[in-house]
Design an enzyme around this catalytic site. Structure first.
Site: not given
Length: 248
Positions: A113, A221, A223
């Site tokens: 990001c 992202h 994650e």
């Protein structure tokens, strides 16, 4: 560099990074947490990714000094907050120069990001603030004409990976949807063309991932992107393991 977590490669009989049965190596991954937000989800995602990498034992530790960057086998930069605050935090910790040196070294790097946006020369979000300047051009606020599309761009969207050698993004099948949260983006153009590793449409195409050599970064992202994101991180760890072993 104080170790805060580690992950061991899972079982399954995968060969070592040299293709044989060599002893397992330890891979030192530096997590660049500059105090702007909680990076626990990134740490947990790296641990999950490490569980599928049988080649090495992965140790994730926070960056506390410039020496930690130099001694790491790989660096992960999960940027959060604003462009200006991120660069100010790096500057206050004496990490801008060492991070530029690390990026120039060719060692594995993964930005997430804002960690991708700081690779550019600057951003409209923070006029006058210089980025790391690794990638030519500026990050700009979304210019969305479609009233049905709001800014920030939040949620799941599809990525189109650009074929590159040894790319962690090869783990993404065409049209894979990943998770985004951002108001600013880089637009693909002639200046950054050699870096563009994936694009996504939101009113118009924007750069959703970059890569040159072992420097990789995503606007999305990983994650927060489920199995697809963990797969990208696992491929990055495999890339880092090969680099640490002196393999192409």
């Amino acid at each position: 560099m104080s170790e805060v977590g580690s992950g061991a490669g899972g079982a399954g009989g995968a060969a070592g990074v040299d293709g044989g049965d060599a002893a397992r190596r330890s891979l030192r991954v530096a997590l660049l947490d500059y105090g702007a937000g909680n990076v626990r989800s990134v740490r947990n995602a790296l641990a999950a990714a490490a569980g599928s990498v049988a080649e090495v034992d992965v140790a994730v530790a926070d960056v506390a000094s410039a020496e930690d960057l130099a001694g790491a086998d790989a660096v992960v930069f999960p940027g959060v907050g604003s462009f200006g605050s991120a660069m100010a935090a790096l500057e206050s910790r004496g990490l801008v120069g060492p991070l530029k040196a690390y990026l120039a070294s060719g060692k594995p790097f993964f930005g997430i990001c804002l960690g991708m946006q700081t690779l550019f020369e600057g951003s409209e979000e923070s006029p006058g603030v210089a980025g790391l300047g690794v990638i030519p051009g500026m990050v700009r606020r979304f210019d969305v004409a479609d009233a049905a599309l709001s800014v920030p761009h939040i949620g799941w969207n599809a990525v189109r990976a650009v074929p590159k050698d040894d790319s962690p993004l090869a783990a993404l099948a065409p049209g894979t949807r990943v998770y985004f949260v951002h108001s600013f983006c880089a637009v693909p153009d002639g200046g950054n063309a050699e870096w563009v590793a994936a694009t996504t449409d939101y009113g118009a195409p924007f750069v959703s991932a970059v890569q040159r050599g072992r420097v990789v970064a995503t606007q999305f992202h990983p994650e927060k992107s489920g199995a697809a994101g963990i797969g990208v991180l696992a491929e990055f760890l495999r890339m880092a393991a090969r680099a640490a072993a002196g393999l192409p």
